[in-house]
Write a protein that holds these residues in place. Structure first.
Motif, mmCIF file in Angstrom:
data_model
loop_
_atom_site.group_PDB
_atom_site.id
_atom_site.type_symbol
_atom_site.label_atom_id
_atom_site.label_comp_id
_atom_site.label_asym_id
_atom_site.label_seq_id
_atom_site.Cartn_x
_atom_site.Cartn_y
_atom_site.Cartn_z
ATOM 1 N N GLN A 109 0.830 -1.206 0.000
ATOM 2 C CA GLN A 109 0.000 0.000 0.000
ATOM 3 C C GLN A 109 0.868 1.260 0.000
ATOM 4 N N GLU A 110 1.967 1.216 0.758
ATOM 5 C CA GLU A 110 2.893 2.354 0.796
ATOM 6 C C GLU A 110 3.521 2.611 -0.571
ATOM 7 N N LEU A 111 3.717 1.534 -1.350
ATOM 8 C CA LEU A 111 4.343 1.655 -2.663
ATOM 9 C C LEU A 111 3.328 1.838 -3.792
ATOM 10 N N ASP A 112 2.060 2.032 -3.443
ATOM 11 C CA ASP A 112 0.992 2.216 -4.443
ATOM 12 C C ASP A 112 0.926 1.046 -5.422
ATOM 13 N N ALA A 113 1.123 -0.147 -4.900
ATOM 14 C CA ALA A 113 1.140 -1.345 -5.739
ATOM 15 C C ALA A 113 -0.252 -1.962 -5.852
ATOM 16 N N PHE A 114 -0.455 -2.686 -6.929
ATOM 17 C CA PHE A 114 -1.569 -3.632 -7.042
ATOM 18 C C PHE A 114 -0.995 -5.008 -6.673
ATOM 19 N N TYR A 115 -1.700 -5.753 -5.858
ATOM 20 C CA TYR A 115 -1.110 -6.993 -5.364
ATOM 21 C C TYR A 115 -2.184 -8.062 -5.187
ATOM 22 N N ILE A 116 -1.703 -9.314 -5.140
ATOM 23 C CA ILE A 116 -2.611 -10.429 -4.923
ATOM 24 C C ILE A 116 -1.951 -11.457 -4.015
ATOM 25 N N PRO A 125 -7.007 -10.654 -3.792
ATOM 26 C CA PRO A 125 -6.552 -9.500 -4.583
ATOM 27 C C PRO A 125 -6.831 -8.186 -3.865
ATOM 28 N N SER A 126 -5.936 -7.224 -4.064
ATOM 29 C CA SER A 126 -6.175 -5.886 -3.529
ATOM 30 C C SER A 126 -7.286 -5.212 -4.325
ATOM 31 N N GLU A 127 -7.794 -4.141 -3.781
ATOM 32 C CA GLU A 127 -8.850 -3.391 -4.480
ATOM 33 C C GLU A 127 -8.329 -2.921 -5.835
ATOM 34 N N GLY A 128 -9.056 -3.235 -6.890
ATOM 35 C CA GLY A 128 -8.684 -2.814 -8.235
ATOM 36 C C GLY A 128 -7.675 -3.714 -8.918
ATOM 37 N N TYR A 129 -7.224 -4.777 -8.244
ATOM 38 C CA TYR A 129 -6.169 -5.607 -8.835
ATOM 39 C C TYR A 129 -6.602 -6.222 -10.158
ATOM 40 N N LEU A 130 -7.739 -6.864 -10.190
ATOM 41 C CA LEU A 130 -8.160 -7.543 -11.422
ATOM 42 C C LEU A 130 -8.420 -6.544 -12.545
ATOM 43 N N ILE A 155 -11.809 -16.097 -4.257
ATOM 44 C CA ILE A 155 -11.458 -14.816 -3.655
ATOM 45 C C ILE A 155 -12.019 -14.722 -2.243
ATOM 46 N N THR A 156 -11.142 -14.303 -1.330
ATOM 47 C CA THR A 156 -11.525 -14.129 0.065
ATOM 48 C C THR A 156 -10.948 -12.817 0.575
ATOM 49 N N ASP A 157 -11.393 -12.393 1.748
ATOM 50 C CA ASP A 157 -10.891 -11.168 2.344
ATOM 51 C C ASP A 157 -9.443 -11.353 2.799
ATOM 52 N N ILE A 158 -8.585 -10.414 2.465
ATOM 53 C CA ILE A 158 -7.174 -10.533 2.814
ATOM 54 C C ILE A 158 -6.989 -10.658 4.324
ATOM 55 N N ASN A 159 -7.798 -9.965 5.082
ATOM 56 C CA ASN A 159 -7.628 -9.945 6.533
ATOM 57 C C ASN A 159 -7.973 -11.271 7.205
ATOM 58 N N SER A 160 -8.665 -12.149 6.508
ATOM 59 C CA SER A 160 -9.046 -13.429 7.121
ATOM 60 C C SER A 160 -8.505 -14.635 6.355
ATOM 61 N N GLY A 161 -7.844 -14.408 5.213
ATOM 62 C CA GLY A 161 -7.373 -15.514 4.392
ATOM 63 C C GLY A 161 -6.068 -16.115 4.894
ATOM 64 N N ALA A 162 -5.725 -17.273 4.348
ATOM 65 C CA ALA A 162 -4.465 -17.967 4.659
ATOM 66 C C ALA A 162 -3.737 -18.185 3.338
ATOM 67 N N LYS A 165 1.960 -17.047 -0.681
ATOM 68 C CA LYS A 165 2.883 -16.047 -1.225
ATOM 69 C C LYS A 165 2.089 -14.829 -1.642
ATOM 70 N N VAL A 166 2.810 -13.796 -2.062
ATOM 71 C CA VAL A 166 2.163 -12.595 -2.576
ATOM 72 C C VAL A 166 2.930 -12.119 -3.804
ATOM 73 N N THR A 167 2.182 -11.644 -4.792
ATOM 74 C CA THR A 167 2.759 -11.006 -5.970
ATOM 75 C C THR A 167 2.241 -9.581 -6.033
ATOM 76 N N ALA A 168 3.157 -8.635 -6.166
ATOM 77 C CA ALA A 168 2.784 -7.221 -6.178
ATOM 78 C C ALA A 168 3.347 -6.541 -7.416
ATOM 79 N N TYR A 169 2.532 -5.694 -8.032
ATOM 80 C CA TYR A 169 2.935 -4.901 -9.191
ATOM 81 C C TYR A 169 3.172 -3.477 -8.719
ATOM 82 N N VAL A 170 4.446 -3.090 -8.738
ATOM 83 C CA VAL A 170 4.874 -1.816 -8.164
ATOM 84 C C VAL A 170 5.174 -0.839 -9.290
ATOM 85 N N PRO A 171 4.706 0.422 -9.180
ATOM 86 C CA PRO A 171 5.050 1.416 -10.210
ATOM 87 C C PRO A 171 6.566 1.513 -10.368
ATOM 88 N N PRO A 172 7.050 1.636 -11.593
ATOM 89 C CA PRO A 172 8.502 1.577 -11.823
ATOM 90 C C PRO A 172 9.292 2.599 -11.027
#
Length: 299
Positions: A109-116, A125-130, A155-162, A165-172
């Protein structure tokens, strides 16, 4: 060996089954998720010769489509090694602690990334990821619609899921490996992923003790095939440990220097019939497969 040379067959004991571990993105299929006909033919030959096929991917199980399974895989190394299964038998299933999910989510979130967040039975998935990823991952907006359809039931809520790994798309402009690595919890590692989108940099994060090699060893032990009878094929950073561990390690294409350094064979790219070429070079198919036509317009 380079992809400019005629492949020399590796000696194989035809009576002894080999375990063949095949990466998906950039190895089995191209950036548009197309599988070359030559690859399908070669994989069928491998199975007909009594060898055993396993998907070995950074994808988690919900991201592995039925048509990928249909090529003949009987098991999965998924989540870049955090999960492994053969048939219905789960051999490895590691999930990140909740506090680490929270720490890494805050980083993205600090890096303005889209992540899953990815797991074998849950996807977060984060909000707007798909909306970000699906129309931009391939050459055409429709290339990855299948992906959204495949993961949506999981798809499940990030706060309750297990998650594994995570993949994040970070602005260059914010995509510093040093910055990401410094922010990771102890005993985690980040690598650059193989599926890009809109110029954003894909970071994959897993616990440092996990890699595809962990899953390969677990499957080989379960099916009773020694590492001396293994072949691993991949194209990117998350394949390095798999290719280094297998008796015959093959780089599909030469875009990843770290992978080329550990590979026994360097094959053409997926769009140039690289998988079929590689399986022939490894001695797993006949010398005279029908000629492939490649994919031509996408690597």
């Amino acid at each position: 060996m380079t992809d400019t040379e005629v492949p020399t067959r590796v000696e194989n004991e035809s009576a002894s089954p080999h375990a063949v571990f095949v990466d998906i993105d950039g190895t089995l299929c191209d950036s548009r998720q197309r599988i070359p006909g030559s690859a399908l033919e070669a994989l069928a030959q491998v199975r007909n010769r009594g060898h055993r096929l396993f998907a070995c991917t950074g994808r988690s199980a919900p991201e592995v489509y039925p048509r990928f399974w249909d090529v003949g895989f009987e098991g999965l190394v998924g989540g870049a090694g955090g999960y492994a299964s053969v048939g219905d038998r789960v051999l490895v299933d590691e999930r990140m602690p909740r506090e680490h999910v929270g720490l890494l989510t805050a980083l993205w979130q600090e890096l303005d990334a889209f992540y899953i967040w990815q797991g074998p039975d849950q996807m977060g998935p984060s909000e707007g990821y798909l909306d970000f990823f699906v129309p931009r991952a391939g050459k055409h907006p429709e290339d990855w619609i299948e992906y959204a359809q495949s993961i949506t039931p999981f798809i499940t809520d990030i706060n309750s899921g297990a998650f594994t790994k995570v993949t994040a798309y970070v602005p260059p402009e914010k995509a510093s490996m040093e910055r990401v690595t410094a922010a990771l919890p102890d005993s985690y590692r980040a690598i650059i992923g193989s599926v890009g989108a809109a110029g954003y940099i894909p970071f994959e994060v897993v616990p440092a003790h996990l890699s595809k090699a962990v899953g390969i060893r677990a499957i080989c032990e379960h099916v009773g095939i020694p590492l001396s009878h293994t072949v691993a094929l991949g194209d990117s950073n998350n394949d390095v440990e798999a290719v280094a561990t297998a008796a015959v390690g093959i780089s599909i294409g030469d875009d990843c220097e770290a992978l080329v350094d550990v590979a026994d064979i360097v094959a053409p790219s997926v769009s140039e019939d690289g998988l079929a070429w590689a399986l022939r070079a490894a001695g797993l198919t006949s010398d005279d497969p029908s000629g492939g036509q490649g994919l031509g317009d996408a690597r």
